[in-house]
Design a protein around this motif. Structure first.
Motif: not given
Lengths: 115, 336
Positions: B247-275
């Motif tokens: 479905e894409g990326l989901r980011i849940g904030f706090g100990p309750l994992r709420w609020p959450a932010r979703r990024v649908p897969l079709d909105r993503i171009e690519r992903a990588w790692v940075e320091e």
């Protein structure tokens, strides 16, 4: 931690989840000593109930793969030995073979032919 | 004004570090020298705090009036410099500019505060007689902000020693996807210090609020409410769960994992790692504007996703390489 949930697995959901976590441990996704993500996160990602994940985690603890520690969550104790890891897949193979009317001996012959 | 100056040499980092260290020492020396030089014209203790009315309402022994700003400056400036040097961060112009802004602003501000507070005490018998500091304070604030901006501009010159790679390839080899299996990546990151801080703030806010309602304190109701709300925000940013799947990326904030932010897969171009470190992005928490934001819980490896619309989102999270590899694999299958 990367998990692969088998969509064609006919077993109950908690056994599928158990198998997915066991595969992840066997595949080195989490090493002995590492902590597993909280059950709630696993449940959310897999789209299952948190109690289902907890049931799987308890099953893996009873297998001796996981350790529950108060306040420190669930951590990996050891990797499943190869026989355990293969047992699941062998069971699946036998079930599939049974659909075609093949028994364990015939499957064993097939494996010997291939190797 | 002696600001961290940029070098025109091919290695801007060396000169920058030298000027930054010299500036740190110069400010520290000024902070100590001022009260010492004026000691016989100052009362002891000196007025060190002014109330909203402009009248002095707090005092410190003369020695402490030299030691406190010095300690604040040394901890802030030297701590920041040491962190950046250890990470070898100064080759990057953007980081140099940020460090210079903080050093320039902080140095002028602390010295300015020292000058106006000592000036208000100068030739007074008692600290209660010290004059107000309102108008000079405005001047110091404006001057220090200007100094920070100038320093940032100056330090940015010279460019990057080595341009940072636009996209680092994922460390992990490609993940093979089996159509019969649903892949999910689960990871999280937490900062126990932030969680404790948030809990303390929220509890203090609720207590203040209750105290105000019960008539125990005369503080306005808003103080408690704002503190409690700030505590909740800190708690929400103390731990974050990050999940990737079909479905894409989901980011849940706090100990309750709420609020959450979703990024649908079709909105993503690519992903990588940075320091990335808090120094790179300006601190902890939700940093930057939507479209270029970083969710910084701890320094180190960050999962970065580029939106098809051109924006970016970075999250500091463990095992980011696996998450990036999975997202890329899912993207490759979704649009061959």
């Amino acid at each position: 931690m990367l998990l692969m949930l088998d969509l064609n697995d006919p077993r109950p959901l908690h056994e599928q989840v158990t198998a997915a976590i066991r595969r992840a441990i066997a595949g080195g996704e989490v090493a002995p000593g590492d902590r597993l993500p909280p059950a709630r996160d696993l449940a959310g990602a897999l789209g299952v109930n948190a109690n289902t994940v907890l049931r799987s985690l308890r099953a893996l603890r009873d297998e001796g793969l996981l350790e529950f520690r108060r306040g420190r969550g669930v951590s990996v104790l050891r990797r499943p030995d190869p026989r355990e890891a293969l047992r699941d897949r062998a069971r699946g193979l036998l079930e599939e073979a049974a659909k075609y009317g093949l028994g364990p001996d015939e499957v064993a012959d097939l494996i010997k032919e291939l190797s | 004004m002696n600001m961290p100056r940029p070098p025109s040499s091919p290695a801007p980092r060396g000169l920058f570090t030298a000027v930054a260290v010299a500036w740190t020492l110069l400010v520290a020396a000024t902070l100590v020298a001022l009260p010492l030089a004026l000691a016989d014209r100052l009362p002891d203790p000196v007025a060190s705090h002014w109330g909203p009315s402009g009248e002095p309402d707090g005092s410190l022994p003369l020695v402490a009036s030299a030691a406190v700003p010095l300690a604040v400056w040394v901890v802030a400036a030297a701590g920041g410099l040491a962190a950046a040097l250890r990470r070898r961060a100064f080759p990057r112009a953007a980081i140099r500019a940020r460090a210079a802004a903080v050093l320039g602003w902080g140095g002028v501000f602390t010295v300015g505060l020292q000058i106006i507070s000592l000036g208000a005490n100068l030739d007074r018998a008692r600290w209660q007689d010290a004059s107000g500091i309102g108008p000079p304070l405005v001047v110091v604030i404006v001057l220090s902000l200007a100094a920070g901006a100038l320093a940032a501009l100056a330090a940015r010159r010279g460019g990057d020693d080595t341009p940072p790679p636009e996209a680092e390839p994922p460390v992990r080899p490609e993940i093979g996807l089996d159509p019969g299996r649903r892949p999910v990546w689960v990871s999280s990151v937490s900062a126990p210090v932030l969680l404790a801080l948030g809990c303390v703030m929220a509890a203090a806010g609720v207590l203040l609020f209750a105290g105000t309602l019960a008539g125990q304190t005369r503080r306005p109701v808003e103080v408690g409410l704002v503190l409690a709300f700030a505590g909740l925000v800190v708690i929400a940013l103390s731990t974050v769960s990050v999940q990737a799947g079909p479905e894409g990326l989901r980011i849940g904030f706090g100990p309750l994992r709420w609020p959450a932010r979703r990024v649908p897969l079709d909105r993503i171009e690519r992903a990588w790692v940075e320091e990335r470190s808090p120094l790179d992005v300006g601190g902890w928490g939700y940093r930057g504007l939507p479209g270029r934001a970083t969710i910084m819980i701890r320094g180190g490896e960050c999962l970065v996703v580029a939106y098809r619309s051109g924006g970016r989102l970075a999250i500091s999270v463990d095992d980011a390489a696996t998450g990036a590899a999975l997202l890329n694999a899912l993207l490759a299958t979704a649009r061959p």
